[in-house]
Design a protein around this motif. Structure first.
Motif, mmCIF file in Angstrom:
data_model
loop_
_atom_site.group_PDB
_atom_site.id
_atom_site.type_symbol
_atom_site.label_atom_id
_atom_site.label_comp_id
_atom_site.label_asym_id
_atom_site.label_seq_id
_atom_site.Cartn_x
_atom_site.Cartn_y
_atom_site.Cartn_z
ATOM 1 N N ALA A 33 0.833 -1.206 0.000
ATOM 2 C CA ALA A 33 0.000 0.000 0.000
ATOM 3 C C ALA A 33 0.865 1.253 0.000
ATOM 4 O O ALA A 33 0.571 2.223 -0.707
ATOM 5 C CB ALA A 33 -0.934 -0.011 1.205
ATOM 6 N N THR A 34 1.956 1.223 0.769
ATOM 7 C CA THR A 34 2.867 2.364 0.830
ATOM 8 C C THR A 34 3.534 2.575 -0.530
ATOM 9 O O THR A 34 3.629 3.705 -1.012
ATOM 10 C CB THR A 34 3.917 2.154 1.936
ATOM 11 O OG1 THR A 34 3.227 2.017 3.187
ATOM 12 C CG2 THR A 34 4.887 3.317 2.014
ATOM 13 N N ASP A 35 3.970 1.481 -1.173
ATOM 14 C CA ASP A 35 4.589 1.582 -2.500
ATOM 15 C C ASP A 35 3.621 2.184 -3.519
ATOM 16 O O ASP A 35 4.023 2.960 -4.383
ATOM 17 C CB ASP A 35 5.039 0.206 -2.997
ATOM 18 C CG ASP A 35 6.262 -0.314 -2.265
ATOM 19 O OD1 ASP A 35 6.911 0.476 -1.539
ATOM 20 O OD2 ASP A 35 6.565 -1.514 -2.414
ATOM 21 N N ILE A 36 2.343 1.836 -3.418
ATOM 22 C CA ILE A 36 1.330 2.324 -4.350
ATOM 23 C C ILE A 36 0.957 3.771 -4.050
ATOM 24 O O ILE A 36 0.494 4.495 -4.923
ATOM 25 C CB ILE A 36 0.084 1.403 -4.318
ATOM 26 C CG1 ILE A 36 0.446 -0.001 -4.849
ATOM 27 C CG2 ILE A 36 -1.075 1.990 -5.119
ATOM 28 C CD1 ILE A 36 -0.626 -1.050 -4.616
ATOM 29 N N GLY A 37 1.142 4.195 -2.795
ATOM 30 C CA GLY A 37 0.826 5.570 -2.415
ATOM 31 C C GLY A 37 -0.504 5.716 -1.702
ATOM 32 O O GLY A 37 -1.099 6.793 -1.694
ATOM 33 N N LEU A 38 -0.973 4.638 -1.090
ATOM 34 C CA LEU A 38 -2.243 4.661 -0.366
ATOM 35 C C LEU A 38 -2.018 4.956 1.111
ATOM 36 O O LEU A 38 -0.909 4.790 1.623
ATOM 37 C CB LEU A 38 -2.950 3.307 -0.512
ATOM 38 C CG LEU A 38 -3.296 2.907 -1.950
ATOM 39 C CD1 LEU A 38 -3.810 1.482 -1.995
ATOM 40 C CD2 LEU A 38 -4.317 3.872 -2.538
ATOM 41 N N VAL A 39 -3.080 5.362 1.797
ATOM 42 C CA VAL A 39 -3.060 5.551 3.246
ATOM 43 C C VAL A 39 -4.163 4.704 3.858
ATOM 44 O O VAL A 39 -5.128 4.334 3.187
ATOM 45 C CB VAL A 39 -3.230 7.039 3.642
ATOM 46 C CG1 VAL A 39 -2.054 7.867 3.155
ATOM 47 C CG2 VAL A 39 -4.543 7.608 3.112
ATOM 48 N N GLY A 40 -4.010 4.376 5.144
ATOM 49 C CA GLY A 40 -5.011 3.565 5.831
ATOM 50 C C GLY A 40 -4.351 2.653 6.838
ATOM 51 O O GLY A 40 -3.326 2.984 7.425
ATOM 52 N N PHE A 41 -4.933 1.457 7.022
ATOM 53 C CA PHE A 41 -4.378 0.526 8.001
ATOM 54 C C PHE A 41 -4.779 -0.916 7.681
ATOM 55 O O PHE A 41 -5.706 -1.165 6.914
ATOM 56 C CB PHE A 41 -4.819 0.879 9.427
ATOM 57 C CG PHE A 41 -6.298 0.704 9.684
ATOM 58 C CD1 PHE A 41 -6.813 -0.524 10.089
ATOM 59 C CD2 PHE A 41 -7.177 1.758 9.531
ATOM 60 C CE1 PHE A 41 -8.171 -0.691 10.333
ATOM 61 C CE2 PHE A 41 -8.532 1.614 9.777
ATOM 62 C CZ PHE A 41 -9.031 0.384 10.174
ATOM 63 N N ALA A 42 -4.062 -1.834 8.309
ATOM 64 C CA ALA A 42 -4.387 -3.259 8.278
ATOM 65 C C ALA A 42 -4.375 -3.754 9.712
ATOM 66 O O ALA A 42 -3.521 -3.339 10.503
ATOM 67 C CB ALA A 42 -3.374 -4.036 7.443
ATOM 68 N N VAL A 50 -8.330 -10.571 8.253
ATOM 69 C CA VAL A 50 -7.587 -9.316 8.303
ATOM 70 C C VAL A 50 -8.478 -8.249 7.677
ATOM 71 O O VAL A 50 -9.067 -8.461 6.618
ATOM 72 C CB VAL A 50 -6.240 -9.413 7.546
ATOM 73 C CG1 VAL A 50 -5.600 -8.039 7.378
ATOM 74 C CG2 VAL A 50 -5.286 -10.349 8.280
ATOM 75 N N GLU A 51 -8.584 -7.098 8.372
ATOM 76 C CA GLU A 51 -9.317 -5.953 7.853
ATOM 77 C C GLU A 51 -8.313 -4.942 7.319
ATOM 78 O O GLU A 51 -7.339 -4.613 7.992
ATOM 79 C CB GLU A 51 -10.152 -5.300 8.955
ATOM 80 C CG GLU A 51 -10.878 -4.057 8.490
ATOM 81 C CD GLU A 51 -11.579 -3.326 9.615
ATOM 82 O OE1 GLU A 51 -12.645 -2.757 9.352
ATOM 83 O OE2 GLU A 51 -11.055 -3.325 10.759
ATOM 84 N N VAL A 52 -8.564 -4.478 6.102
ATOM 85 C CA VAL A 52 -7.722 -3.455 5.474
ATOM 86 C C VAL A 52 -8.625 -2.287 5.112
ATOM 87 O O VAL A 52 -9.658 -2.477 4.461
ATOM 88 C CB VAL A 52 -7.038 -3.999 4.203
ATOM 89 C CG1 VAL A 52 -6.229 -2.903 3.514
ATOM 90 C CG2 VAL A 52 -6.168 -5.207 4.525
ATOM 91 N N VAL A 53 -8.257 -1.104 5.552
ATOM 92 C CA VAL A 53 -8.944 0.116 5.131
ATOM 93 C C VAL A 53 -7.916 0.922 4.347
ATOM 94 O O VAL A 53 -6.859 1.263 4.874
ATOM 95 C CB VAL A 53 -9.493 0.920 6.326
ATOM 96 C CG1 VAL A 53 -10.068 2.248 5.855
ATOM 97 C CG2 VAL A 53 -10.542 0.107 7.073
ATOM 98 N N ALA A 54 -8.224 1.169 3.079
ATOM 99 C CA ALA A 54 -7.300 1.879 2.198
ATOM 100 C C ALA A 54 -7.994 3.076 1.570
ATOM 101 O O ALA A 54 -9.145 2.970 1.140
ATOM 102 C CB ALA A 54 -6.782 0.947 1.111
ATOM 103 N N GLU A 55 -7.280 4.203 1.535
ATOM 104 C CA GLU A 55 -7.810 5.399 0.885
ATOM 105 C C GLU A 55 -6.832 5.887 -0.162
ATOM 106 O O GLU A 55 -5.618 5.842 0.028
ATOM 107 C CB GLU A 55 -8.077 6.507 1.912
ATOM 108 C CG GLU A 55 -9.199 6.173 2.842
ATOM 109 C CD GLU A 55 -9.662 7.335 3.709
ATOM 110 O OE1 GLU A 55 -9.044 8.420 3.664
ATOM 111 O OE2 GLU A 55 -10.657 7.153 4.433
ATOM 112 N N GLY A 56 -7.393 6.356 -1.265
ATOM 113 C CA GLY A 56 -6.596 6.862 -2.378
ATOM 114 C C GLY A 56 -7.432 6.815 -3.641
ATOM 115 O O GLY A 56 -8.661 6.772 -3.582
ATOM 116 N N LYS A 57 -6.765 6.804 -4.786
ATOM 117 C CA LYS A 57 -7.467 6.696 -6.060
ATOM 118 C C LYS A 57 -8.000 5.274 -6.225
ATOM 119 O O LYS A 57 -7.323 4.305 -5.857
ATOM 120 C CB LYS A 57 -6.528 7.035 -7.207
ATOM 121 C CG LYS A 57 -6.066 8.473 -7.202
ATOM 122 C CD LYS A 57 -5.097 8.724 -8.323
ATOM 123 C CE LYS A 57 -4.460 10.088 -8.176
ATOM 124 N NZ LYS A 57 -3.220 10.194 -8.921
#
Length: 98
Positions: A33-42, A50-57
């Motif tokens: 996610a960091t490599d792609i440029g997203l923010v959030g958490f796992a 596992v819950e993943v919340v990702a924000e971005g495009k």
């Protein structure tokens, strides 16, 4: 010219089931996610998912979801459930939550 939907910031909550705890799944998620440029958490859930919340495009989140469907080498992903919503803007990076 107005921004297109492809540029809009969105949020995805992804619930991943299978053998996804104890196999570096969260670290795998954060790194990608960091490599792609997203923010959030796992985070691990008590039921073994596992819950993943990702924000971005949206296109970038879809790229992450493709990686989550495979997971790291020791994982065995059985199901990936995605819910889309508007971005909250509350995240500054991508992290592991406990």
């Amino acid at each position: 010219m107005r921004n297109t939907n492809a540029e809009a910031q969105v949020s995805a909550t992804v619930l991943v089931s299978g053998r996804v705890q104890g196999v570096y799944y969260r670290k795998f998620t954060v790194d990608n996610a960091t490599d792609i440029g997203l923010v959030g958490f796992a985070r691990n859930l008590p039921d073994g998912r596992v819950e993943v919340v990702a924000e971005g495009k949206r296109a970038d989140i879809e790229k992450l979801i493709g990686l989550l469907e495979k997971g790291p080498s020791y994982a065995s992903v059985e199901d990936v459930d995605v819910s889309w919503s508007s971005a909250s803007g509350e995240f500054r990076d991508f992290s592991i939550r406990r």
